[in-house]
Scaffold this motif. Structure first.
Motif, PDB file in Angstrom:
ATOM      1  N   SER A   1       0.999  -1.377  -0.114  1.00 21.07           N
ATOM      2  CA  SER A   1      -0.245   0.039   0.044  1.00 21.07           C
ATOM      3  C   SER A   1       0.795   1.269   0.044  1.00 21.07           C
ATOM      4  O   SER A   1       0.472   2.331  -0.169  1.00 21.07           O
ATOM      5  N   LEU A   2       2.259   1.334   0.187  1.00 24.82           N
ATOM      6  CA  LEU A   2       2.836   2.265   0.391  1.00 24.82           C
ATOM      7  C   LEU A   2       3.879   2.341  -0.801  1.00 24.82           C
ATOM      8  O   LEU A   2       4.577   3.215  -1.226  1.00 24.82           O
ATOM      9  N   GLN A   3       3.917   1.437  -2.071  1.00 26.70           N
ATOM     10  CA  GLN A   3       4.846   1.403  -2.803  1.00 26.70           C
ATOM     11  C   GLN A   3       4.770   2.460  -3.857  1.00 26.70           C
ATOM     12  O   GLN A   3       5.732   3.079  -4.340  1.00 26.70           O
ATOM     13  N   SER A   4       3.678   3.028  -4.164  1.00 32.19           N
ATOM     14  CA  SER A   4       3.488   4.105  -4.826  1.00 32.19           C
ATOM     15  C   SER A   4       4.325   5.305  -4.271  1.00 32.19           C
ATOM     16  O   SER A   4       4.886   6.096  -5.059  1.00 32.19           O
TER      17      SER A   4
ATOM     18  N   ALA B   1       8.020   4.853  -4.464  1.00 35.30           N
ATOM     19  CA  ALA B   1       8.694   5.159  -5.835  1.00 35.30           C
ATOM     20  C   ALA B   1       8.455   6.276  -6.040  1.00 35.30           C
ATOM     21  O   ALA B   1       9.562   6.727  -7.267  1.00 35.30           O
ATOM     22  N   ARG B   2       7.665   6.923  -6.284  1.00 40.50           N
ATOM     23  CA  ARG B   2       7.408   8.615  -6.603  1.00 40.50           C
ATOM     24  C   ARG B   2       8.568   9.258  -5.726  1.00 40.50           C
ATOM     25  O   ARG B   2       9.170  10.258  -6.439  1.00 40.50           O
ATOM     26  N   GLU B   3       8.870   9.152  -4.501  1.00 34.75           N
ATOM     27  CA  GLU B   3       9.467  10.065  -3.761  1.00 34.75           C
ATOM     28  C   GLU B   3      11.289   9.681  -3.954  1.00 34.75           C
ATOM     29  O   GLU B   3      11.829  10.503  -3.832  1.00 34.75           O
ATOM     30  N   VAL B   4      11.455   8.325  -3.983  1.00 39.32           N
ATOM     31  CA  VAL B   4      12.752   7.845  -3.702  1.00 39.32           C
ATOM     32  C   VAL B   4      13.239   6.825  -4.881  1.00 39.32           C
ATOM     33  O   VAL B   4      14.547   6.784  -4.727  1.00 39.32           O
TER      34      VAL B   4
ATOM     35  N   THR C   1      15.234  -3.564  -3.074  1.00 41.44           N
ATOM     36  CA  THR C   1      14.231  -2.475  -2.812  1.00 41.44           C
ATOM     37  C   THR C   1      13.434  -2.276  -4.157  1.00 41.44           C
ATOM     38  O   THR C   1      12.322  -2.223  -4.455  1.00 41.44           O
ATOM     39  N   LEU C   2      14.353  -2.074  -5.219  1.00 43.19           N
ATOM     40  CA  LEU C   2      13.797  -1.872  -6.519  1.00 43.19           C
ATOM     41  C   LEU C   2      12.909  -3.019  -6.945  1.00 43.19           C
ATOM     42  O   LEU C   2      11.956  -2.771  -7.784  1.00 43.19           O
TER      43      LEU C   2
ATOM     44  N   ASN D   1       6.233   1.898 -11.917  1.00 40.47           N
ATOM     45  CA  ASN D   1       7.394   1.878 -11.296  1.00 40.47           C
ATOM     46  C   ASN D   1       8.586   1.461 -12.089  1.00 40.47           C
ATOM     47  O   ASN D   1       9.653   1.920 -11.991  1.00 40.47           O
ATOM     48  N   ALA D   2       8.347   0.287 -12.856  1.00 43.08           N
ATOM     49  CA  ALA D   2       9.522  -0.209 -13.794  1.00 43.08           C
ATOM     50  C   ALA D   2       9.821   0.604 -14.765  1.00 43.08           C
ATOM     51  O   ALA D   2      10.979   1.012 -15.363  1.00 43.08           O
ATOM     52  N   ARG D   3       8.877   1.402 -15.444  1.00 45.88           N
ATOM     53  CA  ARG D   3       9.044   2.376 -16.456  1.00 45.88           C
ATOM     54  C   ARG D   3       9.657   3.618 -15.727  1.00 45.88           C
ATOM     55  O   ARG D   3      10.590   4.284 -16.406  1.00 45.88           O
TER      56      ARG D   3
END
Length: 296
Positions: A198-201, A204-207, A235-236, A246-248
């Motif tokens: 639930s936190l992955q987006s 990804a956007r931040e770090v 982590t990636l 996120n892969a893009r």
């Protein structure tokens, strides 16, 4: 500070010592209020709390474990595993992420303070304001300890760090410090946080671009550098495994050449990082909609 690293029995005695944890938290709060985040005593206090948070979920007294984990009884009617830390299916673990902690006490005392949002915010404040490496590392390490398990407490702490306390900008800054163990601990914390779907987006956007920039061009350097590289790759992996967007983002941050270079290093000394990069590449290839972009 020395005694707090004396093992499980030492941690247990110190956690149960009346007023000890409260006094440590009180001192740190005062130091931050007085704009003295680099105070040596503050460093000692944070290092003690870091040690006392180690394996906290496993070592919690039964009374706390029952109050925190009783909500799990209804997670699955088929789950007959006794106790708090039994083996559970992936579906059950995913449901745990949505199981909130009981409502926080406004005035926590003793051991309750160790996972309370007040102390989480203190750690994040020290990460942002202190320039003392040991203080930064201990603050990151305490958060790493608190997010290390698979139960409701680690996921609730992770949500507080990412969403309630807006901690990612401070953690992101630590990816660019020169001190290797501070950077390694920051990456390990992000790896724990990234397990929460639930936190992955948000993460990804931040770090995600910063994680890519923290990757070396190839695996060269110390054991710590190798472990940090492996941890960044995992982590990636967590952030991109089920998320094509996120892969893009990883692709647009020029992460692919670095990951390929790391995966091709077959030296025994750096096999951990090479293996992690290979796992990440394999996962990235599973996004078939990106194959043409990868080939370019």
């Amino acid at each position: 500070r020395n005694m707090s690293s004396a093992g499980p029995e030492g941690r247990k005695k110190m956690r149960e010592c009346d007023g000890l944890i409260d006094s440590l938290v009180y001192y740190i709060q005062g130091a931050i209020a007085d704009h003295k985040p680099n105070d040596k005593a503050t460093e000692n206090c944070v290092c003690i709390l870091h040690n006392l948070s180690y394996q906290l979920e496993i070592e919690l007294p039964e009374s706390y474990a029952q109050s925190i984990y009783m909500q799990r009884r209804n997670i699955s009617s088929n789950d007959k595993t006794p106790g708090c830390f039994g083996t559970r299916s992936r579906k059950v673990k995913e449901k745990q992420q949505d199981t909130p902690l009981p409502e926080e006490k406004s005035n926590p005392r003793g051991i309750e303070s160790l996972w309370h949002s007040t102390l989480i915010r203190i750690y994040l404040s020290l990460i942002a304001k202190s320039t003392r490496n040991y203080t930064q590392e201990a603050s990151l390490g305490a958060l790493q300890n608190l997010t290390a398990g698979t139960g409701p407490m680690p996921f609730a702490v992770a949500r507080t760090v990412v969403q309630k306390a807006n901690g990612l900008p401070s953690i992101r800054t630590m990816l660019h410090v020169s001190h290797p163990t501070v950077k390694k601990t920051a990456v390990s914390l992000l790896r724990n946080l990234s397990r929460n779907t639930s936190l992955q987006s948000d993460i990804a956007r931040e770090v995600l671009p910063d994680l890519v920039s923290a990757l070396p061009e190839s695996v060269l350097g110390s054991d710590i550098g190798c472990e940090t590289t492996a941890s960044i790759c995992y982590t990636l992996y967590n952030l991109t495994q089920s998320n094509s967007q996120n892969a893009r983002l990883l692709l647009s941050a020029d992460g692919l050449p670095k990951i390929i270079a790391i995966s091709m290093n077959d030296s025994n000394m750096f096999s951990k990082a090479s293996r992690a990069a290979s796992v990440l590449l394999y996962s990235l290839w599973s996004h078939t909609d990106l194959h043409s972009a990868y080939k370019k």
